[in-house]
Design a protein around this motif. Sequence first.
Motif, PDB file in Angstrom:
ATOM      1  N   THR A 189      -3.059 -41.019  36.886  1.00 13.20           N
ATOM      2  CA  THR A 189      -3.423 -41.586  38.194  1.00 13.20           C
ATOM      3  C   THR A 189      -3.832 -40.530  39.208  1.00 13.20           C
ATOM      4  O   THR A 189      -4.198 -40.878  40.334  1.00 13.20           O
ATOM      5  N   LEU A 190      -3.755 -39.245  38.842  1.00 17.83           N
ATOM      6  CA  LEU A 190      -4.068 -38.193  39.803  1.00 17.83           C
ATOM      7  C   LEU A 190      -5.576 -38.050  39.999  1.00 17.83           C
ATOM      8  O   LEU A 190      -6.335 -38.001  39.032  1.00 17.83           O
ATOM      9  N   ASP A 197      -4.259 -36.229  29.892  1.00 23.95           N
ATOM     10  CA  ASP A 197      -5.266 -36.975  30.650  1.00 23.95           C
ATOM     11  C   ASP A 197      -5.742 -36.231  31.890  1.00 23.95           C
ATOM     12  O   ASP A 197      -6.596 -36.741  32.623  1.00 23.95           O
ATOM     13  N   LEU A 198      -5.190 -35.055  32.154  1.00 28.60           N
ATOM     14  CA  LEU A 198      -5.623 -34.304  33.332  1.00 28.60           C
ATOM     15  C   LEU A 198      -7.061 -33.816  33.152  1.00 28.60           C
ATOM     16  O   LEU A 198      -7.376 -33.165  32.150  1.00 28.60           O
ATOM     17  N   PRO A 199      -7.966 -34.060  34.114  1.00 28.87           N
ATOM     18  CA  PRO A 199      -9.317 -33.500  34.042  1.00 28.87           C
ATOM     19  C   PRO A 199      -9.262 -31.977  34.117  1.00 28.87           C
ATOM     20  O   PRO A 199      -8.311 -31.390  34.654  1.00 28.87           O
ATOM     21  N   LEU A 200     -10.253 -31.320  33.569  1.00 30.86           N
ATOM     22  CA  LEU A 200     -10.269 -29.855  33.512  1.00 30.86           C
ATOM     23  C   LEU A 200     -10.069 -29.184  34.866  1.00 30.86           C
ATOM     24  O   LEU A 200      -9.308 -28.197  34.955  1.00 30.86           O
ATOM     25  N   PRO A 201     -10.699 -29.649  35.957  1.00 26.67           N
ATOM     26  CA  PRO A 201     -10.454 -28.979  37.248  1.00 26.67           C
ATOM     27  C   PRO A 201      -8.985 -29.021  37.665  1.00 26.67           C
ATOM     28  O   PRO A 201      -8.460 -28.055  38.234  1.00 26.67           O
ATOM     29  N   LEU A 202      -8.316 -30.135  37.356  1.00 32.91           N
ATOM     30  CA  LEU A 202      -6.900 -30.234  37.702  1.00 32.91           C
ATOM     31  C   LEU A 202      -6.044 -29.365  36.781  1.00 32.91           C
ATOM     32  O   LEU A 202      -5.001 -28.853  37.189  1.00 32.91           O
ATOM     33  N   GLN A 203      -6.494 -29.205  35.519  1.00 36.09           N
ATOM     34  CA  GLN A 203      -5.769 -28.322  34.601  1.00 36.09           C
ATOM     35  C   GLN A 203      -5.735 -26.889  35.140  1.00 36.09           C
ATOM     36  O   GLN A 203      -4.718 -26.192  35.037  1.00 36.09           O
ATOM     37  N   ALA A 204      -6.856 -26.443  35.741  1.00 37.38           N
ATOM     38  CA  ALA A 204      -6.912 -25.078  36.274  1.00 37.38           C
ATOM     39  C   ALA A 204      -5.916 -24.897  37.414  1.00 37.38           C
ATOM     40  O   ALA A 204      -5.229 -23.868  37.507  1.00 37.38           O
ATOM     41  N   LYS A 205      -5.808 -25.898  38.278  1.00 36.55           N
ATOM     42  CA  LYS A 205      -4.872 -25.803  39.403  1.00 36.55           C
ATOM     43  C   LYS A 205      -3.428 -25.802  38.916  1.00 36.55           C
ATOM     44  O   LYS A 205      -2.583 -25.067  39.445  1.00 36.55           O
ATOM     45  N   LYS A 220     -12.625 -28.429  23.496  1.00 37.15           N
ATOM     46  CA  LYS A 220     -12.817 -27.856  24.830  1.00 37.15           C
ATOM     47  C   LYS A 220     -12.592 -28.880  25.955  1.00 37.15           C
ATOM     48  O   LYS A 220     -13.190 -28.799  27.024  1.00 37.15           O
ATOM     49  N   SER A 221     -11.695 -29.839  25.690  1.00 35.27           N
ATOM     50  CA  SER A 221     -11.333 -30.796  26.735  1.00 35.27           C
ATOM     51  C   SER A 221      -9.939 -30.515  27.303  1.00 35.27           C
ATOM     52  O   SER A 221      -9.486 -31.219  28.204  1.00 35.27           O
ATOM     53  N   PHE A 222      -9.267 -29.499  26.739  1.00 37.42           N
ATOM     54  CA  PHE A 222      -7.975 -29.076  27.283  1.00 37.42           C
ATOM     55  C   PHE A 222      -7.893 -27.561  27.171  1.00 37.42           C
ATOM     56  O   PHE A 222      -8.277 -26.968  26.156  1.00 37.42           O
ATOM     57  N   ARG A 223      -7.375 -26.932  28.212  1.00 36.01           N
ATOM     58  CA  ARG A 223      -7.316 -25.471  28.265  1.00 36.01           C
ATOM     59  C   ARG A 223      -6.237 -24.939  27.326  1.00 36.01           C
ATOM     60  O   ARG A 223      -5.083 -25.384  27.368  1.00 36.01           O
ATOM     61  N   GLN A 224      -6.619 -23.975  26.511  1.00 29.18           N
ATOM     62  CA  GLN A 224      -5.667 -23.396  25.582  1.00 29.18           C
ATOM     63  C   GLN A 224      -4.560 -22.647  26.321  1.00 29.18           C
ATOM     64  O   GLN A 224      -3.380 -22.739  25.950  1.00 29.18           O
TER      65      GLN A 224
END
Length: 452
Positions: free
Chosen positions: A204-205, A248-256, A296-300
């Motif tokens: 939901t984020l 389910d976190l989008p890549l930009p949110l994964q970076a944060k 490449k849909s989730f950061r290693q």
Amino acid sequence: MDKLNEILLIEDDHALRESLEMFLQEKGCRVKSVGSGEEGLRLWREISPQVIILDVRLPDISGLEMLPRITRQDPEVKVIVITAFHDMETTIEAMRLGAYDYLRKPIKVDELDRAVDKAMHIAVATRDSRPVVGHDQPPDPRNRIIGDTPAMHAIYKTIGLLSRNQASVLIMGETGCGKELIARVIHDSSPNREEPFVTVDCTTLLDNLLESELFGHERGAFTGAVETKLGRLELAGKGTIFFDEVGDLPLPLQAKLLRFLEYREFTPVGSNRVHRSQARIIAATNQDLEAMVQAKSFRQDLMFRLKVVSIKVPPLRRRLADLPELVQFFLFQINRELNTRVSRVEEAALERLRAHPWPGNVRELRNVLTKAALESRGAVLLAEAVDAALDAAGAALPPEAALRSLDEMEQEHIASTLDQTEWNISAAARSLGMSRPTLRKRMARYGLKRPV
């Protein structure tokens, strides 16, 4: 004398009483019949029948007045109420007072036949089934994970090790297998159990709300920020913050999220103050993060940060040996929450539960047991009630939930057999009908390893 087919008929209409008595006797029932309420109460105390057919309007006392007097003293008796009243209020009141069924006059023979047969069946099931649920087993809040298979014992040992530290944890498993429950038990077993357990639902984020939700914001930091708000990390204190479905976190949110995990520091939106979080991070996912990394849909680097310790939760179909204990535990909870009184399980009902593939896992099991307990309307969980609940559960699942490849089915069958034989290779090979070398090849192919 066996009283399982004994019926007490309380009906003041002589012609109807005679007709019903004849019909029931032709079914093989022993019938005692009376035409008044007081006589009915006297005979009920004398013969203790399993089934009572009770008219609402009697010459001396209302059937609705008799009903609670009977069911309070004998909760197992099945009272089938019959009446010429067709209004909603009478029906609701009869069921509220403990009626097993409610039939309207003129009586339809097939409806009466079904009601009596089901009531008799419950009487037999009550006699033949053993009690599985008591009334004095308040569950220990630190003992809410149910299971005695090797895979579950491995999880318990991991939780025990985690109780000594604040290491980050990644919990992997299918939807409904109990990932959040395990996260809560990890929290409850830690020295900081009195601190908050805060959940973040990653599905939901939104990108523009992540920092505000996690880190908080100052008043006036952006349009709509009319007051200062604490973020989830600050609310968690020294407790636990649980990232549910982190895949389910989008890549930009994964970076944060990664930046926070690296330094454990955050700054509320619109503030210059740097805060440091001491909360434990637990993440859960029903997805294959390693496959997502390859795609490449989730950061290693985020995956490695999250899985300092990893827990793989087996699906319910892989630990069917735990089913009886799960049924007992859930029925106790259901009885307490919904005021049902199911204490026994028909053997055929347990067989139906064992045969189901459980695509929705433990969550589906609890939902099925809840529906079946309500439908059983008595002390015994009935097979037909379980069938109806399973049908309803299957209709609610997406079609792809039950579709699995042959390899997946073989892997799950081998893993389940290994669990049930406590990873005894010889016993598992015999059960599977294959040689030990063949079984070892299959285990290597599917990456099946004995839980530590």
